[in-house]
Motif scaffolding. Sequence first.
Motif, PDB file in Angstrom:
ATOM      1  N   UNK A 133       1.107  -1.257  -0.068  1.00  0.00           N
ATOM      2  CA  UNK A 133       0.251  -0.167  -0.103  1.00  0.00           C
ATOM      3  C   UNK A 133       0.931   1.152   0.044  1.00  0.00           C
ATOM      4  N   UNK A 134       0.604   2.249  -1.056  1.00  0.00           N
ATOM      5  CA  UNK A 134       1.458   3.267  -1.082  1.00  0.00           C
ATOM      6  C   UNK A 134       0.287   4.268  -0.682  1.00  0.00           C
ATOM      7  N   UNK A 135       0.824   5.330   0.118  1.00  0.00           N
ATOM      8  CA  UNK A 135       0.105   6.604   0.564  1.00  0.00           C
ATOM      9  C   UNK A 135       0.676   8.006   0.664  1.00  0.00           C
ATOM     10  N   UNK A 136       0.193   9.077   0.681  1.00  0.00           N
ATOM     11  CA  UNK A 136       0.871  10.202   0.977  1.00  0.00           C
ATOM     12  C   UNK A 136       1.828  10.252   2.242  1.00  0.00           C
ATOM     13  N   UNK A 137       2.837  10.693   1.728  1.00  0.00           N
ATOM     14  CA  UNK A 137       3.955  10.578   2.991  1.00  0.00           C
ATOM     15  C   UNK A 137       4.392  11.989   3.640  1.00  0.00           C
ATOM     16  N   UNK A 197       3.758   0.456   2.617  1.00  0.00           N
ATOM     17  CA  UNK A 197       3.763  -0.686   3.559  1.00  0.00           C
ATOM     18  C   UNK A 197       3.869  -1.953   2.726  1.00  0.00           C
ATOM     19  N   UNK A 198       4.068  -3.178   3.222  1.00  0.00           N
ATOM     20  CA  UNK A 198       4.040  -4.385   2.112  1.00  0.00           C
ATOM     21  C   UNK A 198       5.579  -4.964   1.871  1.00  0.00           C
ATOM     22  N   UNK A 257       7.923  -4.831   6.613  1.00  0.00           N
ATOM     23  CA  UNK A 257       6.960  -3.754   6.820  1.00  0.00           C
ATOM     24  C   UNK A 257       5.732  -4.292   6.273  1.00  0.00           C
ATOM     25  N   UNK A 258       4.794  -5.513   6.629  1.00  0.00           N
ATOM     26  CA  UNK A 258       3.932  -6.046   6.075  1.00  0.00           C
ATOM     27  C   UNK A 258       2.496  -5.006   6.191  1.00  0.00           C
ATOM     28  N   UNK A 259       1.896  -5.127   5.099  1.00  0.00           N
ATOM     29  CA  UNK A 259       0.265  -4.513   5.180  1.00  0.00           C
ATOM     30  C   UNK A 259      -0.832  -5.373   5.917  1.00  0.00           C
ATOM     31  N   UNK A 260      -1.390  -4.851   6.848  1.00  0.00           N
ATOM     32  CA  UNK A 260      -2.579  -5.594   7.448  1.00  0.00           C
ATOM     33  C   UNK A 260      -3.814  -5.547   6.470  1.00  0.00           C
TER      34      UNK A 260
END
Length: 379
Positions: free
Chosen positions: A62-66, A103-104, A108-111
């Motif tokens: 998952x990629x999100x605004x940092x 994450x992922x 750094x796993x994605x839940x």
Amino acid sequence: MADEHQHPDVPPADDDGEAFVVPPGDGPRPRSPRRAMTLTASMLVAAVAFALLVVLPTGYAVSSPGPTKDVLGKQDGTPLIQISGATTYPSTGELRLTTVSGTGGPGYPSTVLRVLDGWASRWSVAQPREVLYPTQETREQIDQENTQAMTSSQENASVAALTELGYEVPATLTVAGTVEGSDAAKVLKKDDVITSLDGSPVPDYQTLLDDLSKVQAGDTITLGITRDGKEQDVSIVTGKKPDGSAMIGVYIDPTFDMPVKIDISIDGIGGPSAGTMFALGIIDKMTKEDEANGVDIAGTGTMDVSGDVGQIGGIRQKLEGARRDGATWFLAPASNCKDVVGHVPSGLHVARVSTLHDAREAMVAIGAGKGSTLPTCEK
């Protein structure tokens, strides 16, 4: 007298443990032990299910605004950009590098909950893990690569900024390898040092690029090199780049002799995509003109030593991160325009740039209130 919370007239439970129905008006119904147990069990199952959603890893990234960082500002009390050996000037605007939080990857796993949020959010992207992490690299290897990319980005930005400001940046141009199938592969060796082109000295990387730009693809050039401490000349038939210009067919690992000392200090951020904003920050600090002039400008883009702005990933997340943190303008690589059109957050204006010179001119125009004249991804 019976306590007001007791009801001695309620009939006893039947053999199954279920109380008989009490006619309306004869008092509240008692809570069934079986129902209470069922409710408790259901609540427990729900709690466990929610806990699993929070912690259970998935096969998605998952990629999100940092976060964004003002390269003209400070981190932990230390300026992000420190310059010695040249006069610097104060700035009133902000130049924000932008990032993507992900994450992922390894370590750094994605839940499940994170993936669901990624699917629901307009500004996040959830995709199979192997799309972003196709290899079996470890977390440590990826972190090391990102750190190296950031270090290289900072050096490239420093060289490009000084060159844009008119400085000469001497360099030792060492051959790191050659392009397979090129003429250079036949005559050049790793660790050769290029010293001249057609008899003209090439004391820095920019001079080599400028001289090569005057050559037609397919022409034969003479390179002066130093090999094992001995000088010699070699002839090479140039190849053709995708844009039609001439290329030597060699990978160069330049070592720069910086005329000005520039230190860039930033923690927790890796990769090469901050190069353009670092270069603009150096220019803003080293010129009397207050280019940003109080405006909050964000942006992204790799930077090579010749001043070309390169394509990056996660442009949509970076656009939203910039808007979220107060930027009103965003400098986007022209090569990313296809991913920008139709995805610009409300209140954010985007200018496209292809070179550091473009980015510098855009910064000046925005600071002067003339941003509306800049090229965009739509035109």
